[in-house]
Design a protein around this motif. Structure first.
Motif, PDB file in Angstrom:
ATOM      1  N   GLN A 111       0.859  -1.354   0.033  1.00  0.00           N
ATOM      2  CA  GLN A 111       0.244  -0.001  -0.108  1.00  0.00           C
ATOM      3  C   GLN A 111       0.676   1.128  -0.129  1.00  0.00           C
ATOM      4  OE1 GLN A 111      -3.623  -0.324  -0.461  1.00  0.00           O
ATOM      5  NE2 GLN A 111      -2.856   1.752  -0.626  1.00  0.00           N
ATOM      6  N   ALA A 112       1.570   1.027   0.436  1.00  0.00           N
ATOM      7  CA  ALA A 112       2.552   2.607   0.947  1.00  0.00           C
ATOM      8  C   ALA A 112       3.110   2.311  -0.916  1.00  0.00           C
ATOM      9  CB  ALA A 112       4.172   2.015   1.788  1.00  0.00           C
ATOM     10  N   TYR A 113       4.493   1.410  -1.358  1.00  0.00           N
ATOM     11  CA  TYR A 113       4.700   1.286  -2.755  1.00  0.00           C
ATOM     12  C   TYR A 113       3.388   2.331  -2.858  1.00  0.00           C
ATOM     13  CZ  TYR A 113       6.861   0.164  -6.470  1.00  0.00           C
ATOM     14  OH  TYR A 113       7.138   0.398  -7.835  1.00  0.00           O
ATOM     15  N   ARG A 114       2.507   1.388  -3.591  1.00  0.00           N
ATOM     16  CA  ARG A 114       1.192   2.015  -4.378  1.00  0.00           C
ATOM     17  C   ARG A 114       0.909   3.844  -4.287  1.00  0.00           C
ATOM     18  NH1 ARG A 114      -2.891  -2.930  -3.877  1.00  0.00           N
ATOM     19  NH2 ARG A 114      -2.009  -3.814  -5.031  1.00  0.00           N
ATOM     20  N   GLU A 115       1.176   3.955  -2.671  1.00  0.00           N
ATOM     21  CA  GLU A 115       0.787   5.344  -2.408  1.00  0.00           C
ATOM     22  C   GLU A 115       2.037   6.685  -3.177  1.00  0.00           C
ATOM     23  OE1 GLU A 115       0.181   5.412   1.430  1.00  0.00           O
ATOM     24  OE2 GLU A 115      -2.051   4.486   1.703  1.00  0.00           O
ATOM     25  N   ARG A 116       3.050   5.772  -3.423  1.00  0.00           N
ATOM     26  CA  ARG A 116       4.202   5.970  -3.391  1.00  0.00           C
ATOM     27  C   ARG A 116       5.003   6.564  -5.091  1.00  0.00           C
ATOM     28  NH1 ARG A 116      10.308   5.564  -0.933  1.00  0.00           N
ATOM     29  NH2 ARG A 116      11.167   7.509  -2.126  1.00  0.00           N
ATOM     30  N   TYR A 117       4.359   4.910  -5.605  1.00  0.00           N
ATOM     31  CA  TYR A 117       4.639   5.115  -6.909  1.00  0.00           C
ATOM     32  C   TYR A 117       3.522   5.382  -8.129  1.00  0.00           C
ATOM     33  CZ  TYR A 117       8.915   4.747  -5.393  1.00  0.00           C
ATOM     34  OH  TYR A 117      10.371   5.138  -4.855  1.00  0.00           O
ATOM     35  N   GLY A 118       2.436   4.785  -7.451  1.00  0.00           N
ATOM     36  CA  GLY A 118       0.884   4.574  -8.457  1.00  0.00           C
ATOM     37  C   GLY A 118       0.970   3.110  -8.734  1.00  0.00           C
ATOM     38  N   GLU A 119      -0.466   2.768  -8.777  1.00  0.00           N
ATOM     39  CA  GLU A 119      -0.735   1.487 -10.157  1.00  0.00           C
ATOM     40  C   GLU A 119       0.265   1.531 -10.960  1.00  0.00           C
ATOM     41  OE1 GLU A 119      -2.546  -1.287  -8.780  1.00  0.00           O
ATOM     42  OE2 GLU A 119      -3.415   0.403  -6.956  1.00  0.00           O
ATOM     43  N   LEU A 120       0.789  -0.027 -10.889  1.00  0.00           N
ATOM     44  CA  LEU A 120       0.602  -0.261 -12.067  1.00  0.00           C
ATOM     45  C   LEU A 120      -0.111  -0.125 -13.567  1.00  0.00           C
ATOM     46  CD1 LEU A 120       4.331  -2.582 -11.170  1.00  0.00           C
ATOM     47  CD2 LEU A 120       4.355  -0.366 -11.837  1.00  0.00           C
TER      48      LEU A 120
END
Length: 120
Positions: A111-120
């Protein structure tokens, strides 16, 4: 009748009485012997039945003791298996809990990764 005739008649009467007595005595003797034989046979049969019953009782008690021993062994094995399975269940539960925590941590990281970099 002269004495000779009386003696012959008396002898014949004695012989007749002796014959009757012998027949009666023989009958009673045979009856007594048959009763003795019957009682002896009944006694023998009762002794055999008692001996057979005693043997069967001892075999039954032996079988019961063996069954009780086998039952106790099976109970001990069941208790050991139950304890082992309970330990395995407890281990799996703790492993499952650890995996849930790890999964939750990975979800948070994701979730933190998605918040930082967005959805792939």
């Amino acid at each position: 009748m002269d004495i000779k005739s009386w003696a012959v008649a008396l002898g014949a009467l004695g012989t007749f009485a002796t014959t009757i007595w012998a027949v009666i005595h023989g009958y009673h003797s045979d009856t007594w012997q048959a009763d003795q034989d019957r009682q002896g046979m009944e006694k023998y049969i009762m002794e055999q039945v008692k001996a057979d019953n005693e043997l069967l009782r001892k075999e039954r008690e032996s079988d019961q003791a063996q069954f009780a021993k086998d039952l106790n062994e099976l109970k001990d094995k069941k208790d050991a298996m139950e304890q082992e399975l309970n330990q395995q269940i407890a281990l799996k539960v703790s492993e499952n809990e650890a995996l849930r925590k790890r999964n939750a941590a990975l979800e948070r990281e994701n979730q933190a990764y998605r918040e930082r970099y967005g959805e792939l």
